[in-house]
Design a protein around this motif. Sequence first.
Motif, PDB file in Angstrom:
ATOM      1  N   PRO A   1     -38.500  -6.904  12.029  1.00 58.25           N
ATOM      2  CA  PRO A   1     -37.354  -7.814  12.118  1.00 58.25           C
ATOM      3  C   PRO A   1     -36.114  -7.208  11.453  1.00 58.25           C
ATOM      4  O   PRO A   1     -36.227  -6.454  10.470  1.00 58.25           O
ATOM      5  N   LEU A   2     -34.948  -7.545  11.955  1.00 55.88           N
ATOM      6  CA  LEU A   2     -33.689  -7.012  11.434  1.00 55.88           C
ATOM      7  C   LEU A   2     -33.497  -7.305   9.946  1.00 55.88           C
ATOM      8  O   LEU A   2     -33.110  -6.393   9.184  1.00 55.88           O
ATOM      9  N   PRO A   3     -33.750  -8.530   9.453  1.00 52.58           N
ATOM     10  CA  PRO A   3     -33.571  -8.784   8.017  1.00 52.58           C
ATOM     11  C   PRO A   3     -34.489  -7.922   7.143  1.00 52.58           C
ATOM     12  O   PRO A   3     -34.092  -7.493   6.062  1.00 52.58           O
ATOM     13  N   GLU A   4     -35.706  -7.675   7.616  1.00 49.78           N
ATOM     14  CA  GLU A   4     -36.644  -6.880   6.821  1.00 49.78           C
ATOM     15  C   GLU A   4     -36.197  -5.421   6.748  1.00 49.78           C
ATOM     16  O   GLU A   4     -36.258  -4.788   5.688  1.00 49.78           O
ATOM     17  N   VAL A   5     -35.741  -4.876   7.870  1.00 52.93           N
ATOM     18  CA  VAL A   5     -35.223  -3.506   7.867  1.00 52.93           C
ATOM     19  C   VAL A   5     -34.019  -3.407   6.934  1.00 52.93           C
ATOM     20  O   VAL A   5     -33.888  -2.440   6.159  1.00 52.93           O
TER      21      VAL A   5
ATOM     22  N   ILE B   1     -42.057  -6.584  -3.348  1.00 48.38           N
ATOM     23  CA  ILE B   1     -42.180  -7.989  -2.933  1.00 48.38           C
ATOM     24  C   ILE B   1     -41.962  -8.119  -1.424  1.00 48.38           C
ATOM     25  O   ILE B   1     -42.689  -8.833  -0.733  1.00 48.38           O
ATOM     26  N   VAL B   2     -40.945  -7.414  -0.911  1.00 44.19           N
ATOM     27  CA  VAL B   2     -40.698  -7.446   0.536  1.00 44.19           C
ATOM     28  C   VAL B   2     -41.895  -6.872   1.290  1.00 44.19           C
ATOM     29  O   VAL B   2     -42.298  -7.383   2.338  1.00 44.19           O
ATOM     30  N   LEU B   3     -42.482  -5.807   0.738  1.00 43.85           N
ATOM     31  CA  LEU B   3     -43.579  -5.115   1.407  1.00 43.85           C
ATOM     32  C   LEU B   3     -44.912  -5.848   1.293  1.00 43.85           C
ATOM     33  O   LEU B   3     -45.812  -5.598   2.100  1.00 43.85           O
ATOM     34  N   TRP B   4     -45.050  -6.714   0.310  1.00 44.18           N
ATOM     35  CA  TRP B   4     -46.362  -7.266  -0.029  1.00 44.18           C
ATOM     36  C   TRP B   4     -47.126  -7.849   1.167  1.00 44.18           C
ATOM     37  O   TRP B   4     -48.312  -7.538   1.356  1.00 44.18           O
ATOM     38  N   PRO B   5     -46.504  -8.664   2.010  1.00 48.85           N
ATOM     39  CA  PRO B   5     -47.265  -9.192   3.163  1.00 48.85           C
ATOM     40  C   PRO B   5     -47.752  -8.092   4.097  1.00 48.85           C
ATOM     41  O   PRO B   5     -48.811  -8.234   4.723  1.00 48.85           O
ATOM     42  N   ARG B   6     -46.978  -7.011   4.206  1.00 50.13           N
ATOM     43  CA  ARG B   6     -47.378  -5.901   5.075  1.00 50.13           C
ATOM     44  C   ARG B   6     -48.562  -5.133   4.493  1.00 50.13           C
ATOM     45  O   ARG B   6     -49.274  -4.443   5.222  1.00 50.13           O
ATOM     46  N   LEU B   7     -48.750  -5.258   3.187  1.00 49.48           N
ATOM     47  CA  LEU B   7     -49.821  -4.501   2.528  1.00 49.48           C
ATOM     48  C   LEU B   7     -51.097  -5.313   2.346  1.00 49.48           C
ATOM     49  O   LEU B   7     -52.156  -4.755   2.083  1.00 49.48           O
ATOM     50  N   THR B   8     -50.984  -6.637   2.484  1.00 48.49           N
ATOM     51  CA  THR B   8     -52.130  -7.476   2.139  1.00 48.49           C
ATOM     52  C   THR B   8     -52.725  -8.246   3.306  1.00 48.49           C
ATOM     53  O   THR B   8     -53.886  -8.616   3.259  1.00 48.49           O
TER      54      THR B   8
ATOM     55  N   GLY C   1     -43.417   0.877  11.052  1.00 52.74           N
ATOM     56  CA  GLY C   1     -42.021   0.510  10.851  1.00 52.74           C
ATOM     57  C   GLY C   1     -41.627   0.542   9.389  1.00 52.74           C
ATOM     58  O   GLY C   1     -40.540   1.021   9.034  1.00 52.74           O
ATOM     59  N   VAL C   2     -42.500   0.040   8.527  1.00 53.76           N
ATOM     60  CA  VAL C   2     -42.247   0.077   7.079  1.00 53.76           C
ATOM     61  C   VAL C   2     -42.101   1.514   6.597  1.00 53.76           C
ATOM     62  O   VAL C   2     -41.179   1.847   5.848  1.00 53.76           O
ATOM     63  N   ALA C   3     -43.040   2.363   7.035  1.00 54.69           N
ATOM     64  CA  ALA C   3     -42.983   3.774   6.624  1.00 54.69           C
ATOM     65  C   ALA C   3     -41.691   4.427   7.097  1.00 54.69           C
ATOM     66  O   ALA C   3     -41.032   5.168   6.342  1.00 54.69           O
ATOM     67  N   LEU C   4     -41.287   4.131   8.318  1.00 51.81           N
ATOM     68  CA  LEU C   4     -40.078   4.753   8.874  1.00 51.81           C
ATOM     69  C   LEU C   4     -38.819   4.305   8.141  1.00 51.81           C
ATOM     70  O   LEU C   4     -37.932   5.121   7.859  1.00 51.81           O
ATOM     71  N   VAL C   5     -38.724   3.014   7.827  1.00 51.52           N
ATOM     72  CA  VAL C   5     -37.513   2.537   7.163  1.00 51.52           C
ATOM     73  C   VAL C   5     -37.423   3.077   5.738  1.00 51.52           C
ATOM     74  O   VAL C   5     -36.325   3.368   5.235  1.00 51.52           O
ATOM     75  N   LEU C   6     -38.559   3.264   5.073  1.00 50.55           N
ATOM     76  CA  LEU C   6     -38.535   3.842   3.728  1.00 50.55           C
ATOM     77  C   LEU C   6     -38.184   5.330   3.778  1.00 50.55           C
ATOM     78  O   LEU C   6     -37.460   5.836   2.906  1.00 50.55           O
ATOM     79  N   ILE C   7     -38.685   6.029   4.789  1.00 50.48           N
ATOM     80  CA  ILE C   7     -38.307   7.439   4.969  1.00 50.48           C
ATOM     81  C   ILE C   7     -36.812   7.533   5.258  1.00 50.48           C
ATOM     82  O   ILE C   7     -36.103   8.399   4.728  1.00 50.48           O
TER      83      ILE C   7
ATOM     84  N   VAL D   1     -39.402 -11.725   1.948  1.00 54.04           N
ATOM     85  CA  VAL D   1     -38.189 -10.975   2.286  1.00 54.04           C
ATOM     86  C   VAL D   1     -36.997 -11.525   1.524  1.00 54.04           C
ATOM     87  O   VAL D   1     -36.194 -10.767   0.959  1.00 54.04           O
ATOM     88  N   LEU D   2     -36.868 -12.849   1.472  1.00 51.39           N
ATOM     89  CA  LEU D   2     -35.742 -13.467   0.779  1.00 51.39           C
ATOM     90  C   LEU D   2     -35.817 -13.216  -0.727  1.00 51.39           C
ATOM     91  O   LEU D   2     -34.816 -12.854  -1.366  1.00 51.39           O
ATOM     92  N   THR D   3     -37.016 -13.393  -1.299  1.00 50.89           N
ATOM     93  CA  THR D   3     -37.174 -13.189  -2.740  1.00 50.89           C
ATOM     94  C   THR D   3     -36.972 -11.729  -3.110  1.00 50.89           C
ATOM     95  O   THR D   3     -36.250 -11.406  -4.066  1.00 50.89           O
ATOM     96  N   GLY D   4     -37.614 -10.836  -2.359  1.00 44.71           N
ATOM     97  CA  GLY D   4     -37.467  -9.408  -2.638  1.00 44.71           C
ATOM     98  C   GLY D   4     -36.035  -8.939  -2.483  1.00 44.71           C
ATOM     99  O   GLY D   4     -35.538  -8.135  -3.281  1.00 44.71           O
ATOM    100  N   SER D   5     -35.354  -9.458  -1.458  1.00 43.57           N
ATOM    101  CA  SER D   5     -33.949  -9.083  -1.247  1.00 43.57           C
ATOM    102  C   SER D   5     -33.102  -9.485  -2.441  1.00 43.57           C
ATOM    103  O   SER D   5     -32.234  -8.731  -2.894  1.00 43.57           O
TER     104      SER D   5
END
Length: 304
Positions: free
Chosen positions: A92-96, A136-143, A154-160, A268-272
């Motif tokens: 999603p755009l907000p997460e990126v 915090i933003v990543l947590w749902p993607r990891l769990t 997508g997570v890996a690409l945006v962090l790279i 996403v909101l809290t981590g942001s």
Amino acid sequence: MSPLPSIAFKLSAVLLFTIMASFIKATADVVPPGEAVFFRSFFALPVIVLWLAWRGDLATGLRAKRPLGHVWRGVIGVSSMICGFAALGLLPLPEVTALGYAAPLMTVIFAAFLLGERLRVFRISAVILGLAGVAIVLWPRLTLDSVTSSAQLGVALVLISAALRALAQIHIRRLVQTEQTSAIVFYFSLTATLASLLTIPFGWTVPDPASAAMLVGAGLIGGVAQILLTSAYRGAEAALLAPFDYASILFAIIIGYAVFDEVPGGSVLTGSAVIVAAGILIIWRERQLGLKRGKARPGLTPQG
């Protein structure tokens, strides 16, 4: 001189960059990231050239004292854009946007290792706080077991992409010692255009008219946004304008909901919020240190 025009330029640039990202996201299923980079860079060139000519800076913009430095800056920037554009098609755009805020944090770390800048306790604490926000933003993607492999990619690409963007910022800090801003802007677009052509063997396609219009629009909008950004920093200090970068999360949430039907989760909101707080703390601290250095060395230029 009032800083309000510069603030308006900065907010306009941030909004346009977010719109540009939404155009890239909308065409992610049609064209590969390398082709999107070509459109983004090639169609920004005429806008930049016309602007330089209008300002009478065209000769300056075409003058490069360190050509190889511009090439390396272009290669790093293109690599970052390809990863970021690919991530837009997967997340999603907000997460990126939120994960992209890791770039300034990484810049602080890279500056310590590559430029020898001191990492004081306040800086380290703010970076750790920011990285906690990223977690915090990543947590749902990891769990969550339901998370798809494409989302994880997508997570890996945006962090790279964020790491490469931080490296580009370090490189720009070196370039500005000898190069004009206009030259850095022009040669980045030129280098990015040429470098993106190397991705043709990886499957470029002929976009449909609607997609082509959005891709051309992304390039034109990107060029205008770059001009607004440059104009903003001509009229106000970087420390004053930098916090307005974080308005992009608000724009991303609005566009993501209105255009892509994306609703950011609580993580996403809290981590942001945590990442934004850390970024503003770093900016505030750097401003305080800058004022102290200015009082201690009033006869020196900003470059020291």
